[in-house]
Design a protein around this motif. Structure first.
Motif, PDB file in Angstrom:
ATOM      1  N   ALA A   1       0.833  -1.214   0.000  1.00  0.00           N
ATOM      2  CA  ALA A   1       0.000   0.000   0.000  1.00  0.00           C
ATOM      3  C   ALA A   1       0.862   1.257   0.000  1.00  0.00           C
ATOM      4  CB  ALA A   1      -0.945  -0.010   1.202  1.00  0.00           C
ATOM      5  N   ILE A   2       1.885   1.292   0.840  1.00  0.00           N
ATOM      6  CA  ILE A   2       2.766   2.465   0.869  1.00  0.00           C
ATOM      7  C   ILE A   2       3.496   2.608  -0.460  1.00  0.00           C
ATOM      8  CG2 ILE A   2       4.878   3.418   1.897  1.00  0.00           C
ATOM      9  CD1 ILE A   2       3.872   2.322   4.601  1.00  0.00           C
ATOM     10  N   GLY A   3       3.982   1.496  -0.986  1.00  0.00           N
ATOM     11  CA  GLY A   3       4.656   1.542  -2.282  1.00  0.00           C
ATOM     12  C   GLY A   3       3.760   2.071  -3.382  1.00  0.00           C
ATOM     13  N   PHE A   4       2.506   1.638  -3.404  1.00  0.00           N
ATOM     14  CA  PHE A   4       1.566   2.120  -4.414  1.00  0.00           C
ATOM     15  C   PHE A   4       1.343   3.619  -4.252  1.00  0.00           C
ATOM     16  CE2 PHE A   4      -2.700   3.294  -5.743  1.00  0.00           C
ATOM     17  CZ  PHE A   4      -2.709   2.850  -7.054  1.00  0.00           C
ATOM     18  N   CYS A   5       1.109   4.060  -3.021  1.00  0.00           N
ATOM     19  CA  CYS A   5       0.861   5.491  -2.776  1.00  0.00           C
ATOM     20  C   CYS A   5       2.065   6.329  -3.196  1.00  0.00           C
ATOM     21  CB  CYS A   5       0.533   5.738  -1.312  1.00  0.00           C
ATOM     22  SG  CYS A   5      -1.062   5.073  -0.797  1.00  0.00           S
ATOM     23  N   TRP A   6       3.261   5.857  -2.847  1.00  0.00           N
ATOM     24  CA  TRP A   6       4.461   6.597  -3.234  1.00  0.00           C
ATOM     25  C   TRP A   6       4.654   6.586  -4.742  1.00  0.00           C
ATOM     26  CZ3 TRP A   6       8.308   4.572   1.020  1.00  0.00           C
ATOM     27  CH2 TRP A   6       8.031   5.226   2.226  1.00  0.00           C
ATOM     28  N   LEU A   7       4.320   5.480  -5.395  1.00  0.00           N
ATOM     29  CA  LEU A   7       4.412   5.419  -6.855  1.00  0.00           C
ATOM     30  C   LEU A   7       3.490   6.460  -7.490  1.00  0.00           C
ATOM     31  CD1 LEU A   7       5.499   3.910  -9.389  1.00  0.00           C
ATOM     32  CD2 LEU A   7       3.467   2.472  -9.220  1.00  0.00           C
ATOM     33  N   VAL A   8       2.267   6.538  -6.994  1.00  0.00           N
ATOM     34  CA  VAL A   8       1.321   7.537  -7.513  1.00  0.00           C
ATOM     35  C   VAL A   8       1.855   8.940  -7.256  1.00  0.00           C
ATOM     36  CG1 VAL A   8      -0.978   8.527  -7.217  1.00  0.00           C
ATOM     37  CG2 VAL A   8      -0.712   6.054  -7.384  1.00  0.00           C
ATOM     38  N   GLU A   9       2.359   9.183  -6.046  1.00  0.00           N
ATOM     39  CA  GLU A   9       2.867  10.526  -5.709  1.00  0.00           C
ATOM     40  C   GLU A   9       4.054  10.907  -6.587  1.00  0.00           C
ATOM     41  OE1 GLU A   9       2.595  14.131  -3.989  1.00  0.00           O
ATOM     42  OE2 GLU A   9       1.240  12.473  -3.547  1.00  0.00           O
ATOM     43  N   PHE A  10       5.017  10.008  -6.725  1.00  0.00           N
ATOM     44  CA  PHE A  10       6.196  10.329  -7.529  1.00  0.00           C
ATOM     45  C   PHE A  10       5.870  10.383  -9.023  1.00  0.00           C
ATOM     46  CE2 PHE A  10       8.375   9.323  -3.576  1.00  0.00           C
ATOM     47  CZ  PHE A  10       9.313  10.352  -3.528  1.00  0.00           C
ATOM     48  N   SER A  11       4.796   9.726  -9.449  1.00  0.00           N
ATOM     49  CA  SER A  11       4.382   9.849 -10.852  1.00  0.00           C
ATOM     50  C   SER A  11       3.921  11.268 -11.158  1.00  0.00           C
ATOM     51  CB  SER A  11       3.279   8.848 -11.192  1.00  0.00           C
ATOM     52  OG  SER A  11       2.026   9.263 -10.671  1.00  0.00           O
ATOM     53  N   GLN A  12       3.574  12.021 -10.104  1.00  0.00           N
ATOM     54  CA  GLN A  12       3.151  13.410 -10.294  1.00  0.00           C
ATOM     55  C   GLN A  12       4.314  14.304 -10.725  1.00  0.00           C
ATOM     56  OE1 GLN A  12       1.256  14.383  -6.586  1.00  0.00           O
ATOM     57  NE2 GLN A  12      -0.435  12.984  -6.954  1.00  0.00           N
TER      58      GLN A  12
END
Length: 141
Positions: free
Chosen positions: A73-84
């Protein structure tokens, strides 16, 4: 005590809906707008978004360990954030409210810290409940 994976998945859907309701209620009470940039709305929204991602991981894999679910879950959230940091989420968010709510618009390093704040309490709760409730094998009827 044991519950079926189907029941567990239903509980995760209910929990995700409750978390979404809390996030929307915070925005409605504090600013009255769905899209708000206030600190309370942003930080609580990030933590609750991460909590919903955690319930999504548990929905997909009901027997997963709490630590692994939290890591995913944290990895997914960070992936979405860094994709920004790319222009793709902003491009999609300009065309869709749903994309804006799921992908965000622009990178904010503070958000990276708020995702674990929404996930860690659920990992602890999951760890505690897992010792008392087992997600069993699906019943064969």
């Amino acid at each position: 005590m044991s519950i079926s994976p189907r029941t567990f998945r239903l509980l995760m859907l209910v929990l995700a809906a409750l978390l979404l309701g809390v996030a929307l209620a915070i925005r409605a009470v504090s600013s009255g707008r769905l899209e708000s940039n206030g600190s309370l709305e942003q930080y609580s929204g990030n933590a609750l978004y991460a909590s919903m991602v955690y319930t999504g991981v548990l929905f997909l894999w009901p027997r997963i360990s709490p630590l692994l679910a939290g890591g995913i879950a944290i990895g997914f959230c960070w992936l979405v954030e860094f994709s920004q940091l790319t222009c793709i989420p902003a491009f999609l968010s300009a065309r869709s409210l749903l994309a804006r709510l799921v992908l965000g618009v622009q990178f904010d390093l503070t958000d990276v810290a708020w995702y674990p704040a929404g996930i860690v309490p659920l990992v602890v709760l999951h760890w505690f409940l897992r010792t008392r409730i087992e997600v069993g094998q699906p019943s064969r009827r």
